[in-house]
Design a protein around this motif. Sequence first.
Motif, PDB file in Angstrom:
ATOM      1  N   PHE C  42       0.814  -1.206   0.000  1.00 16.96           N
ATOM      2  CA  PHE C  42       0.000   0.000   0.000  1.00 16.96           C
ATOM      3  C   PHE C  42       0.849   1.257   0.000  1.00 16.96           C
ATOM      4  N   ALA C 261      -0.591   5.500   4.009  1.00 18.95           N
ATOM      5  CA  ALA C 261      -0.663   4.064   3.756  1.00 18.95           C
ATOM      6  C   ALA C 261      -0.402   3.269   5.023  1.00 18.95           C
ATOM      7  N   LEU C 265      -4.287   0.556   6.075  1.00 20.27           N
ATOM      8  CA  LEU C 265      -4.650  -0.858   6.196  1.00 20.27           C
ATOM      9  C   LEU C 265      -4.758  -1.306   7.641  1.00 20.27           C
TER      10      LEU C 265
END
Lengths: 298, 411, 310
Positions: C42, C261, C265
């Motif tokens: 990511f 990022a 997540l």
Amino acid sequence: MYEPSAIAGLVVTAVLTAGLYALMSFGLALVYGVMKIINLAHAGTMMLSAFVVLELNHRFHLDPILGAIVSAALFLVVGMLLYVLAVRRVIDAPPIASLLLLFGVWLCAQNAAYFFWGSEDQSIVTSYTLATIPLGDVLVPVTRLIPFGASLIALGLLSWFLRSTDLGKAIRAVSQNSTAARLAGIRSGRVSTIAFGIGSSLSAFAGGLLTLLFSFTPDFGHTFQLKSFAIIVLGGLESFPGVALGALVLAVIESFSILIPGWRGSLVNLLAFTLLVAGLVLLPGGIASLLERRGKPE
Amino acid sequence: MSIVRALPALVLLLASCAPAGSPAQNAPAATEIKVGAVLPLTGAFSASGNYFQQAYQLATDEVNGAGGLDVGGKKLPITLKVLDDGSDTTKSRSLVEQLATQEKVNALLGGYDTTLVQAQQGVPDQYKIPMVEGGGAASAIFTRGNKYLFGTLATIDDLGNITMDFLKYWEDQGKLPKPLKIALAWENTDHGKDYQAAVNKGAKDDPAHFQVVLDQSFDLNGSDFTPLLTQVKAANADAFLSDAHLPDFITMHRQYTQLGLKHKFVSYGARGPDQKGREALTTAADYLVAGLWWTPALTDQGSRTFTDTWKTKFNVTPDWFQALGYDTARVLYAGITKAGSLDGTKVRDALAGLEFTGALVPGNKISFDQTGKPKTTFLMTQNLPNNEVAIVWPSSLEGSKAAMLPMPGTS
Amino acid sequence: MIRTWRLSVWAPLAIVIVLALFPALFPGELNYIGLGFLTFIFVTLAVSWNMVGGYAGQVSFGYAAFFGTAAYATAILWSRYEWDPVLTLPIAGLAAVVVALIVGLPCFRLLGPYFSIATIGIGEGSRVLALNLDQLTGGASGLNLPLAVPSKPWFYWSGLMLAVIAIAVSAWLRASRVGLGLFALRMDQDAAESVGLNTTLYKNIAHCLSAFLVGVAGGLYVVYLSYVHPDTVFSFDLSIGMVLMGVIGGVGTLWGPVLGATIYLPIQQLLLAQPSLVAIHQLIFGGLLIAIILFEPGGLLGLIRRVARR
């Protein structure tokens, strides 16, 4: 292979679908026209409105058409509030700001819907859900005729409104040049607020009428929203008759694509996306600009 | 520059928070059975995901209510942990791994919808934790060489096969034209593709009985099926087979009815008796034939008890999701009991050879072949007026009646 | 001046070393190693997107087209032609670059929101195509890939390496002439062109660089998942996620996307793992997004800088 009545049927269905698509896109077009903002919360508005109509139908046995009108009134207020509280602040920021803000609103709307109604498919049945009206050899479903009729009325009302009322003219002025409008004494902030409200109201009205046709969940609206983008791009982004034309072009292409030998029905949404990109690149002013060039009035 | 200075400290902090130390392997005295599941509780598949979660929980509560699950002579409580993957593949996979590595579950129950199950299915074999799933029905799931994955859902190619067997029987009885001209529409998903492949294969293998005159796909959540149905009408078929999920079933069959279409046999795959479909379609849903994994119309004792329990507890009539979720969990628990241990490999071996009786699925029995694929099958129902449902296939099922073919109003 | 410059090199280097040591020091923490890998992917995506979306101000909502194309390139070469998955990665990157060139050609003529909408069409259009080109992509069945894959630490280190490369490229781009050109055209494309800047060339360079990195990330991801499906790798949620990560962290900066990022997540994972928060996780994300847009457009990095200045 196809009888004339089948082709006639396709023409009818394309026109009826065009009405549906146009109705869904007017709200987006208005908001974009006035404040150059892509309303990513459009899908969320349609979806929430569908649930509002559901509640009105289940609790008060209100017909979805009336429910859609009530919902439209409700979202006029909601839209104006949303503008004043949030959207107004990002008007002059780079476009990404409004895009993401409204996307955030859509996320919250989805969550609200999941919270109150859960994830099940909902649908509304009325006495005329399956009814049809014969038009020669073609059977026209009543539930498709209603959004079509509504879109014609909306188109007429909107055109009259923009042309003949003071507020409508103010909206057009702000759309063309908000600074100049302000210099001319128009309170563009207030105009924008009302325009956003009306735009939300139109989206809500469309969402409400969609309950006549489809079942829905909180995820509802995503594909319709993307198609609406394609339509307003085709239509020229700022013209309501353009939107209607764009809707017609998309609907006709989608309906008649089935006649292409070897065509896979599941490719149908590709048409909208292709038209979207092609429209943006090749026809920046949309179909409306083509018409303008030929001297037809807007 | 302050952010840059802060970052190393942050990362070191994170790293030190990671619980160090080795996992407690096979603790001499296990006090509970940890079972994990990752389901779509929000997002595109959330309606079904929630049904499965409720069903897993029901099965678990029943076992715990009886004092726990017998493992090698001792009764242990089951702790069920269900996580939401939001219908997203990446999250589904990483959450299952989290259950395996962090929560150290003893066993896994599968997710819902084939794509998510396929994303999850690498994990059971990697960590030697058995998984029983009831939410993925693509035959492709069982071609990947898993040893630790078992399914309770008969695969969709079988649905196509059983439909063809059913149709062949009625052709031979003279109730349907022979060869039967079929117009086939299918949603563009693994589900639809399996169905389409099975129908086409059935037709190819038996041209005396079947002829596919139209084979057309459609995308999910369509807004207008009139063009497709126009093609169907022009194909002049005897039978209309469509594989669709609920929203498209409703939209398509409404338009089918509005266009005045009639076929001697109409089936929408696994759709038909579902309450929501019948409410949305009213009388148009009458006489539709469906192929299902389970239906509340089944009259055997187990099914009736389940239906009543579910109605009392949740105030809705259960559908196959709930029944299969319930069976899936019970199969896993039966496997654990049979193994007499919580060791992953032992449970896996027990499941491989398990003959679970008392299942809700037709035949009341669940067992697996070497790939983990279930040896179960479908039943077929036909909607009758006034919201009734008749079981019409196989005739060996309790309460099975003869189907009304051709569909009334079409001969 | 020299001291701060050194710090901006040594500090990240120190972090990278710490991160790299993690799987070696804690080999049993498979869950965190796996999460770490996904986070590095990511980070790569966010940093790469930022090169075009942040530096050049061309906000694309269709980066999934690159990720997906590359993912399928890897999947097809690996499963059908039995290539070593690692060797497929550069090809995957190149496949993404080809798509980027094809996309850039018409789309970079568009400005502002028009570009963004066009990219939505591109992203979703590629998804529908992938769903229907059954011979090539397996269509709606997706492609099942071999379950035998490298170890978790291997993925972790590969992901880390890729993320470091992406950040290095981003840092280089920022300081280079191309980068200056990008910043200029972000502020005012017409003015930039009037001083002789070849804005189209610069946009395409940034686009291809970022597409390559996104492509390699896509290939690596698919090896990890052992499965590819159009709705996974061409998903609109993925495209939006890349935009969100950049915005949440601080769009247009070097470290902003990294920050975005890093929390995107794990935060989602955290929320989904708490049954009580499951019901409102969209609300939390939506609310966070709204708050950032309204109150701190510089994202978290902007917030930190503002707080640090006090």
